[in-house]
Design a protein around this motif. Structure first.
Motif, PDB file in Angstrom:
ATOM      1  N   SER A   1      37.921  50.700  40.341  1.00 37.80           N
ATOM      2  CA  SER A   1      37.757  51.680  39.276  1.00 37.80           C
ATOM      3  C   SER A   1      37.300  53.019  39.827  1.00 37.80           C
ATOM      4  N   GLN A   2      37.822  54.068  39.266  1.00 35.29           N
ATOM      5  CA  GLN A   2      37.261  55.400  39.470  1.00 35.29           C
ATOM      6  C   GLN A   2      35.780  55.310  39.102  1.00 35.29           C
TER       7      GLN A   2
ATOM      8  N   CYS B   1      31.955  50.338  35.382  1.00 34.56           N
ATOM      9  CA  CYS B   1      32.800  51.537  35.309  1.00 34.56           C
ATOM     10  C   CYS B   1      33.821  51.443  34.176  1.00 34.56           C
ATOM     11  N   LEU B   2      35.115  51.454  34.492  1.00 34.74           N
ATOM     12  CA  LEU B   2      36.139  51.464  33.440  1.00 34.74           C
ATOM     13  C   LEU B   2      36.512  50.065  32.949  1.00 34.74           C
ATOM     14  N   TYR B   3      35.710  49.075  33.323  1.00 37.82           N
ATOM     15  CA  TYR B   3      35.920  47.704  32.874  1.00 37.82           C
ATOM     16  C   TYR B   3      34.734  47.249  32.029  1.00 37.82           C
ATOM     17  N   GLU B   4      34.862  46.066  31.469  1.00 37.63           N
ATOM     18  CA  GLU B   4      33.737  45.306  30.928  1.00 37.63           C
ATOM     19  C   GLU B   4      33.566  44.096  31.836  1.00 37.63           C
TER      20      GLU B   4
ATOM     21  N   ASP C   1      44.106  45.087  40.269  1.00 34.47           N
ATOM     22  CA  ASP C   1      44.142  46.066  39.189  1.00 34.47           C
ATOM     23  C   ASP C   1      43.368  47.316  39.608  1.00 34.47           C
ATOM     24  N   ILE C   2      43.857  48.476  39.212  1.00 39.68           N
ATOM     25  CA  ILE C   2      43.150  49.720  39.513  1.00 39.68           C
ATOM     26  C   ILE C   2      43.198  50.608  38.277  1.00 39.68           C
ATOM     27  N   ARG C   3      42.063  51.218  37.947  1.00 34.80           N
ATOM     28  CA  ARG C   3      41.979  52.023  36.731  1.00 34.80           C
ATOM     29  C   ARG C   3      41.403  53.404  37.002  1.00 34.80           C
TER      30      ARG C   3
END
Length: 311
Positions: free
Chosen positions: A170-171, A244-247, A260-262
């Motif tokens: 994640s960013q 970050c951009l996940y839960e 996966d990359i976000r």
């Protein structure tokens, strides 16, 4: 890995041991940002964790009481700062980002021993880690002075490893959209995966953890555009460790799936104050109600008026 287990997870002594800078930095030194580890004694930990023990003592009640000094530690810090020019301070697991407000600057850049001491002493987060995690892990406490680098926020990433596999990236700055990241998605993904596979996968002892990296564009481009630097390791699933951009519950679906990359893709995504703004005020004021804020402002005004009269 159950989502409820992740949300209530507590760090184990083994996780604390291996994610401490004192463990991993000597192993990955050549892949990391230049740092100096300075061991801390029990007296410093006590000074840090016992709030105002020496600052508020009553001299009449205890005339022998003295504020401790750390001459040897200060001299070592000064040597490192003189050599590096400026440093980014942290301890075994975290940086004192919650006390950034005390420097009155938009960063944790320290150019003096006094800067470092003020940040460490004012950090509630570090007090908790010293008080709770050191006792649990029996890790040698240390202050780490990392050479200050002007790092581009868009090139910092948090990576997530589950059951020994890198499953997500994640960013790290989730508050801004960087168009160039979207354009280089596959390249960034390849660089980070290759770095993990070459340097971390077979040598880091935990099966679940996070790690942060920073990508710097090479001056001379060979088969790789970027050089990848290891910044830190973290305990996977902790409530105060940002996904970050996940839960945290997302990761139970990533087993045996493609990496996966976000990135932030929406211009209006996560409209939140930046870390610099959020950490530029004391923690007490961040959570204060209207009555408490009014009282604090009144006290400040009275103090200013008193100083004006005295001057």
């Amino acid at each position: 890995m159950d989502s409820d287990e992740v949300s209530t997870k507590k760090a184990t002594s083994q996780e604390l041991q291996y994610t401490s800078v004192t463990y991993w930095y000597p192993i990955y030194k050549s892949q990391s940002l230049r740092s100096e580890i300075l061991p801390l004694g029990d007296d410093f930990v006590k000074y840090h964790t016992i709030s105002d023990e020496w600052n508020n003592y009553n001299e009449e009640e205890d005339p022998e009481a003295e504020c401790p000094d750390f001459i040897e530690l200060q001299e070592k810090m000064k040597e490192v700062i003189d050599e590096m020019g400026a440093v980014f301070p942290r301890t075994n697991w975290s940086s004192p980002r919650d006390s950034q407000w005390i420097l009155k600057t938009p960063s944790l850049k320290c150019i003096s021993v006094e800067d470092v001491f003020m940040l460490l002493k004012a950090s509630t987060r570090l007090s908790y880690e010293f008080d709770e995690w050191l006792n649990q892990s029996q890790v040698q406490p240390a202050v780490i002075l990392r050479k200050w680098y002007e790092m581009e926020p868009s090139m910092e990433f948090r990576c997530f490893v589950v059951e020994g596999s890198l499953v997500a990236i994640s960013q790290k700055n989730c508050r801004e959209k960087y168009s160039h990241l979207l354009e280089q998605k596959l390249i960034l993904k390849e660089h980070i995966f290759d770095f993990w596979k070459s340097h971390i996968q077979s040598s880091f002892p935990l099966l679940e953890y996070t790690f942060d990296v920073y990508l710097q564009k090479k001056k001379v481009i060979t088969n790789k555009i970027y050089r990848v630097f290891l910044v830190s390791f973290g305990v996977f699933g902790l409530e105060d460790e940002s996904p970050c951009l996940y839960e945290w519950s997302d990761f139970q679906h990533f087993k045996n799936s493609e990496l996966d990359i976000r990135f932030v893709e929406n211009d209006n995504a996560r409209l939140l104050p930046s870390d610099n703004i959020y950490n530029s005020i004391p923690a007490d004021l961040q959570t204060a109600n209207t009555e408490e804020l009014t009282s604090a402002i009144k006290i400040c005004r009275e103090q200013i008026e008193k100083e004006d009269l005295d001057s």
